[in-house]
Design a protein around this motif. Structure first.
Motif, PDB file in Angstrom:
ATOM      1  N   VAL A  46       0.911  -1.008  -0.187  1.00 24.30           N
ATOM      2  CA  VAL A  46       0.067  -0.352   0.307  1.00 24.30           C
ATOM      3  C   VAL A  46       0.849   0.840  -0.427  1.00 24.30           C
ATOM      4  CG1 VAL A  46      -1.498   1.120   1.357  1.00 24.30           C
ATOM      5  CG2 VAL A  46      -2.013  -1.406   1.390  1.00 24.30           C
ATOM      6  N   LYS A  47       1.076   2.670  -1.133  1.00 23.03           N
ATOM      7  CA  LYS A  47       1.024   3.388  -1.032  1.00 23.03           C
ATOM      8  C   LYS A  47       0.326   4.418  -1.104  1.00 23.03           C
ATOM      9  CE  LYS A  47       5.167   1.309  -3.415  1.00 23.03           C
ATOM     10  NZ  LYS A  47       5.818   0.919  -4.973  1.00 23.03           N
ATOM     11  N   ALA A  48       1.373   5.557  -0.167  1.00 20.80           N
ATOM     12  CA  ALA A  48      -0.567   6.290  -0.334  1.00 20.80           C
ATOM     13  C   ALA A  48       0.533   8.127  -0.104  1.00 20.80           C
ATOM     14  CB  ALA A  48      -0.512   6.984   0.831  1.00 20.80           C
ATOM     15  N   THR A  49       0.748   8.446  -1.706  1.00 16.73           N
ATOM     16  CA  THR A  49       0.707  10.381  -1.821  1.00 16.73           C
ATOM     17  C   THR A  49       0.755  11.508  -1.681  1.00 16.73           C
ATOM     18  OG1 THR A  49       1.801   9.128  -3.902  1.00 16.73           O
ATOM     19  CG2 THR A  49       2.255  11.077  -4.056  1.00 16.73           C
ATOM     20  N   ALA A  50       1.345  12.024  -0.940  1.00 11.14           N
ATOM     21  CA  ALA A  50       1.097  13.301  -0.007  1.00 11.14           C
ATOM     22  C   ALA A  50       1.593  14.297  -0.643  1.00 11.14           C
ATOM     23  CB  ALA A  50       0.710  12.873   0.955  1.00 11.14           C
ATOM     24  N   THR A  51       1.125  15.708  -0.688  1.00 13.45           N
ATOM     25  CA  THR A  51       1.852  16.552  -1.217  1.00 13.45           C
ATOM     26  C   THR A  51       2.419  17.365   0.121  1.00 13.45           C
ATOM     27  OG1 THR A  51       0.747  18.290  -0.293  1.00 13.45           O
ATOM     28  CG2 THR A  51       0.647  18.009  -2.424  1.00 13.45           C
ATOM     29  N   GLU A  75      -7.459  -2.602   5.811  1.00 12.86           N
ATOM     30  CA  GLU A  75      -7.987  -1.778   6.410  1.00 12.86           C
ATOM     31  C   GLU A  75      -6.868  -0.672   7.184  1.00 12.86           C
ATOM     32  OE1 GLU A  75     -12.535  -1.952   7.022  1.00 12.86           O
ATOM     33  OE2 GLU A  75     -11.321  -1.942   8.977  1.00 12.86           O
ATOM     34  N   ASP A  76      -5.814  -1.935   7.533  1.00  7.69           N
ATOM     35  CA  ASP A  76      -5.247  -0.960   9.097  1.00  7.69           C
ATOM     36  C   ASP A  76      -3.611  -1.122   7.376  1.00  7.69           C
ATOM     37  OD1 ASP A  76      -6.456  -1.101  10.854  1.00  7.69           O
ATOM     38  OD2 ASP A  76      -5.275  -3.651  11.482  1.00  7.69           O
ATOM     39  N   LEU A  77      -3.631  -1.491   6.766  1.00 10.78           N
ATOM     40  CA  LEU A  77      -1.948  -1.289   6.008  1.00 10.78           C
ATOM     41  C   LEU A  77      -2.628   0.319   5.656  1.00 10.78           C
ATOM     42  CD1 LEU A  77      -1.795  -4.657   4.453  1.00 10.78           C
ATOM     43  CD2 LEU A  77       0.193  -3.035   5.464  1.00 10.78           C
ATOM     44  N   ILE A  78      -3.651   1.131   4.788  1.00 13.02           N
ATOM     45  CA  ILE A  78      -4.171   1.991   4.400  1.00 13.02           C
ATOM     46  C   ILE A  78      -3.983   3.028   5.010  1.00 13.02           C
ATOM     47  CG2 ILE A  78      -6.431   3.147   3.428  1.00 13.02           C
ATOM     48  CD1 ILE A  78      -7.344  -0.250   2.218  1.00 13.02           C
ATOM     49  N   LEU A  79      -4.732   2.706   6.808  1.00  9.07           N
ATOM     50  CA  LEU A  79      -3.874   4.183   7.523  1.00  9.07           C
ATOM     51  C   LEU A  79      -1.881   3.850   7.557  1.00  9.07           C
ATOM     52  CD1 LEU A  79      -7.135   2.957   9.835  1.00  9.07           C
ATOM     53  CD2 LEU A  79      -6.310   5.136   8.754  1.00  9.07           C
ATOM     54  N   ALA A  80      -1.816   2.498   7.863  1.00  4.69           N
ATOM     55  CA  ALA A  80      -0.233   3.266   7.903  1.00  4.69           C
ATOM     56  C   ALA A  80       0.129   3.639   6.973  1.00  4.69           C
ATOM     57  CB  ALA A  80       0.536   1.894   8.228  1.00  4.69           C
ATOM     58  N   ALA A  81      -0.269   3.705   5.890  1.00  3.84           N
ATOM     59  CA  ALA A  81       0.817   3.434   4.282  1.00  3.84           C
ATOM     60  C   ALA A  81       0.123   5.834   4.856  1.00  3.84           C
ATOM     61  CB  ALA A  81       0.438   3.834   3.187  1.00  3.84           C
ATOM     62  N   ILE A  82      -1.057   6.186   4.519  1.00  7.90           N
ATOM     63  CA  ILE A  82      -1.058   7.121   4.990  1.00  7.90           C
ATOM     64  C   ILE A  82      -0.743   8.365   5.907  1.00  7.90           C
ATOM     65  CG2 ILE A  82      -3.214   8.664   5.234  1.00  7.90           C
ATOM     66  CD1 ILE A  82      -5.021   7.087   4.091  1.00  7.90           C
ATOM     67  N   LYS A  83      -0.917   7.269   7.401  1.00  7.14           N
ATOM     68  CA  LYS A  83      -0.149   7.908   8.637  1.00  7.14           C
ATOM     69  C   LYS A  83       1.721   8.184   8.171  1.00  7.14           C
ATOM     70  CE  LYS A  83      -3.459   6.578  12.308  1.00  7.14           C
ATOM     71  NZ  LYS A  83      -3.523   5.808  13.212  1.00  7.14           N
ATOM     72  N   ASP A  84       2.058   7.784   7.214  1.00  6.07           N
ATOM     73  CA  ASP A  84       3.616   7.110   6.520  1.00  6.07           C
ATOM     74  C   ASP A  84       3.790   9.325   6.166  1.00  6.07           C
ATOM     75  OD1 ASP A  84       6.887   6.706   6.834  1.00  6.07           O
ATOM     76  OD2 ASP A  84       5.818   5.723   4.833  1.00  6.07           O
ATOM     77  N   ALA A  85       3.161   9.249   5.073  1.00 10.26           N
ATOM     78  CA  ALA A  85       3.232   9.615   3.997  1.00 10.26           C
ATOM     79  C   ALA A  85       3.012  11.235   4.857  1.00 10.26           C
ATOM     80  CB  ALA A  85       1.769   9.437   3.042  1.00 10.26           C
ATOM     81  N   GLN A  86       2.155  10.876   5.791  1.00  5.03           N
ATOM     82  CA  GLN A  86       1.707  12.330   6.430  1.00  5.03           C
ATOM     83  C   GLN A  86       2.394  12.854   6.961  1.00  5.03           C
ATOM     84  OE1 GLN A  86      -2.244  11.356   8.010  1.00  5.03           O
ATOM     85  NE2 GLN A  86      -2.815  12.457   6.935  1.00  5.03           N
ATOM     86  N   ALA A  87       3.307  11.772   8.029  1.00  3.61           N
ATOM     87  CA  ALA A  87       4.575  11.694   8.635  1.00  3.61           C
ATOM     88  C   ALA A  87       6.152  12.645   7.670  1.00  3.61           C
ATOM     89  CB  ALA A  87       5.066  10.680   9.556  1.00  3.61           C
ATOM     90  N   LYS A  88       6.342  12.205   6.461  1.00  2.71           N
ATOM     91  CA  LYS A  88       6.668  12.470   5.799  1.00  2.71           C
ATOM     92  C   LYS A  88       7.330  13.566   4.827  1.00  2.71           C
ATOM     93  CE  LYS A  88       8.049   7.673   4.340  1.00  2.71           C
ATOM     94  NZ  LYS A  88       8.446   7.255   2.603  1.00  2.71           N
ATOM     95  N   ALA A  89       5.187  14.264   4.988  1.00  2.00           N
ATOM     96  CA  ALA A  89       5.431  15.451   3.933  1.00  2.00           C
ATOM     97  C   ALA A  89       5.801  16.140   5.514  1.00  2.00           C
ATOM     98  CB  ALA A  89       3.452  15.467   3.911  1.00  2.00           C
TER      99      ALA A  89
END
Length: 114
Positions: A46-51, A75-89
């Motif tokens: 699961v990969k989440a891309t964010a600005t 669902e947990d993987l999706i949430l983890a990817a989103i949180k990771d993207a937000q932390a990296k942002a």
């Protein structure tokens, strides 16, 4: 040029620096909206891309994880990817701000924007 005006020459220089900083801050804020980071979970399933401002722009999910019996895992993987993207942002934004303050000769721990 401002030799006979005492501290006014310094004031003019400070005003010029402030205007430069304001222009660079505006440019950086604009650039943060186009810089992207990718958060991942499940070893890249699961990969989440964010600005760099933290706005989620896309989600890529490997179809092999869609097992109806493992809905909660997905669902947990999706949430983890989103949180990771937000932390990296947040980290990218902080890094860019730090770079800007350093370029402007301001203290490294100075929080911008004010």
């Amino acid at each position: 040029m401002f030799k006979g005006l005492g501290g006014l020459g310094d004031m003019a220089g400070m005003m010029k620096k402030a205007q430069e900083m304001q222009a660079k801050m505006a440019e950086l804020q604009e650039n943060l909206e186009t810089m992207t980071v990718v958060g991942e979970s499940g070893a890249g399933l699961v990969k989440a891309t964010a600005t760099a401002k933290g706005v989620l722009t896309s989600l890529d999910i490997d179809p092999t994880i869609f097992n109806p019996d493992e809905k909660e895992v997905v669902e947990d993987l999706i949430l983890a990817a989103i949180k990771d993207a937000q932390a990296k942002a947040a980290q990218r934004s902080e890094s860019e701000m730090s770079r800007l303050t350093e370029e402007l000769g301001l203290p490294k721990d100075m929080n911008l924007p004010f």
